[in-house]
Design a protein around this motif. Structure first.
Motif, short mmCIF file in Angstrom:
data_model
loop_
_atom_site.label_atom_id
_atom_site.label_comp_id
_atom_site.label_asym_id
_atom_site.label_seq_id
_atom_site.Cartn_x
_atom_site.Cartn_y
_atom_site.Cartn_z
N GLU A 142 2.25 10.18 -8.90
CA GLU A 142 1.37 10.03 -9.92
C GLU A 142 0.22 9.49 -9.24
O GLU A 142 -1.18 9.75 -9.67
N ALA A 143 0.20 8.91 -8.03
CA ALA A 143 -0.91 8.14 -7.18
C ALA A 143 -1.84 9.42 -6.92
O ALA A 143 -2.88 9.66 -6.71
N GLU B 133 -3.72 11.20 -9.75
CA GLU B 133 -4.85 10.33 -10.04
C GLU B 133 -5.72 10.00 -9.04
O GLU B 133 -6.66 9.21 -9.04
N PHE C 243 -4.80 6.42 -0.07
CA PHE C 243 -3.52 6.05 0.57
C PHE C 243 -4.04 5.34 1.92
O PHE C 243 -5.22 5.13 2.60
N MET D 90 0.11 -1.24 -4.88
CA MET D 90 0.99 -1.14 -6.08
C MET D 90 1.87 -2.41 -6.14
O MET D 90 2.21 -2.92 -4.81
N TYR E 191 4.48 7.92 -6.09
CA TYR E 191 3.57 8.69 -5.18
C TYR E 191 3.00 9.85 -5.94
O TYR E 191 1.76 10.30 -5.69
N ASN F 27 0.79 -1.31 -0.07
CA ASN F 27 -0.08 0.00 0.12
C ASN F 27 0.83 1.21 -0.01
O ASN F 27 2.23 1.17 0.13
N PHE F 28 0.20 2.49 0.09
CA PHE F 28 1.00 3.61 -0.10
C PHE F 28 0.99 3.99 1.57
O PHE F 28 0.06 3.97 2.20
N ASP G 185 -5.52 1.96 -1.96
CA ASP G 185 -4.87 1.20 -2.88
C ASP G 185 -3.65 0.55 -2.73
O ASP G 185 -2.81 1.00 -1.87
N TYR H 199 -5.39 8.37 -6.08
CA TYR H 199 -5.32 6.99 -5.54
C TYR H 199 -5.60 7.19 -4.08
O TYR H 199 -5.35 8.25 -3.46
#
Length: 273
Positions: free
Chosen positions: A254-255, A258, A262, A269, A252, A227-228, A267, A260
Motif C-alpha cells: 500500500e505504501a 500511494e 521510505f 506508520m 508495504y 518508519n519503513f 514516512d 510513501y
C-alpha cells in the motif's frame, strides 16, 4: 571521518563506539583495508589516527589527545545512511536528530523519533499520555542484511542500552491501568524487550544483542511507531514479528502504491496488536 592512508588511498571511518579517551571501535571503508600498525591522516590537516587491530569488520583505533569524542566533534561528519548519496550538510546536524536526544553514542538517529517535535510532544502531554525515555546507542550492525540461510544463525552486533527503574515503573503502571505501551521506533522496542527478558520490565544497563524475528513473544510493547525499513534487514524482521509478515507485506504494498517515502527521512506508520 574522511582521511587518507599512508599510501594516499582514501578512507572513510564510521565511528562505532568510543571506548575511552584514547581508543574507539570503527568501521573503515577503503579500496584496501588498512593494516594494524598503519596510520590514517584525517582530511584538512586533521589528527593522525593509528590502526591498532581488527576483528571481523571492526577496527580498534587509537586517537591522539583530546581523544575520539572531541576529535569527532571537531573533525567528524554526520554519518548519514548510505542510501542518502551526498555529503552531509550543516542542516543535518539538527535535522538528523530527535528533539529529545541527550546522550552521545549512536551511529544513526532513531528515525521514528524524527516525526516528533516540541509542539507535538506538548499536544501528546495535554491529552494525558505519559512519556518516558530509554537510551540505545544504535550501532551499524543493526542495518546489516541477513546473509545466512537460517535466521537463527545471524549474529547481531552488541549495542549499549539503558532502561531505568523509572521507565520500568511507568511501563508497569501503564499496563496495570489497562493502558498500552507505545514504543517510538524499533530502537525503543529493542530496549524494552531487552529489559523484559524475565517477562516484566526490569532496570537494564549494558550491551544487548537482542534479535527479534517472527516467532518472538513480545513482553512489554503493545504498539509501535516505525518508519519503513530496508528489505532483508533485521528491522524489517522485527516489525514482521510484531505485526505478522502478511500484514507488513500488505502495508508495504500500500505504501508503494500511494508513493510513501521510505527509510530515514521517510514516512512512519503506527502498528498495534
Amino acid at each position: 571521518f574522511f582521511g587518507e592512508k599512508e599510501t594516499g588511498g582514501k578512507v572513510e571511518i564510521l565511528l562505532e563506539r568510543v571506548i575511552d579517551e584514547q581508543y574507539a571501535i570503527a568501521q573503515v571503508r577503503a579500496s584496501k583495508s588498512p593494516k594494524p600498525g598503519s596510520s590514517i591522516q584525517l582530511e584538512d590537516g586533521g589528527p593522525v589516527i593509528k590502526v591498532i587491530s581488527r576483528q571481523d569488520n571492526f577496527f580498534r583505533l587509537q586517537f591522539p589527545p583530546p581523544g575520539p569524542a572531541a576529535i569527532a566533534a571537531k573533525n567528524g561528519h554526520m554519518p548519514l545512511p548510505p542510501y542518502i548519496d551526498r555529503r552531509d550538510e550543516p542542516a543535518d546536524e539538527e535535522r538528523y536528530q530527535t528533539v529529545y536526544a541527550s546522550i552521545d553514542g549512536a551511529v544513526a538517529a532513531p528515525t521514528a523519533g524524527l516525526h516528533f517535535d516540541e509542539p507535538l510532544l506538548q499536544e501528546i502531554a495535554e491529552k494525558g499520555v505519559a512519556t518516558t525515555e530509554v537510551t540505545l546507542h544504535v550501532g551499524a550492525g543493526t542495518f546489516q542484511p541477513l546473509r545466512v540461510e537460517q535466521v537463527e544463525q545471524h549474529k547481531m552486533h552488541s549495542e549499549y542500552a539503558e532502561v531505568s527503574q523509572d521507565v520500568c515503573t511507568r511501563v508497569a503502571q501503564c499496563r496495570a491501568n489497562g493502558g498500552r505501551v507505545v514504543a517510538v521506533g524499533t530502537t525503543s522496542v529493542r530496549c524494552l524487550e531487552t529489559a523484559s527478558h524475565s517477562g516484566v520490565a526490569e532496570p537494564f544497563r549494558g550491551d544487548t544483542q537482542i534479535f527479534i524475528y517472527p516467532g518472538y513473544e513480545f513482553k512489554s510493547v503493545d504498539a509501535m511507531v516505525t518508519n519503513f525499513h530496508l528489505p532483508g534487514s533485521t528491522l524489517l524482521m522485527l516489525v514482521s514479528a510484531f505485526a505478522g509478515l502478511d500484514n507488513i507485506q500488505r502495508a508495504y504494498a500500500e505504501a508503494i502504491r500511494e508513493s510513501y517515502r521510505f527509510f530515514s527521512y521517510g514516512d512512519a506508520m503506527l502498528i498495534t496488536r
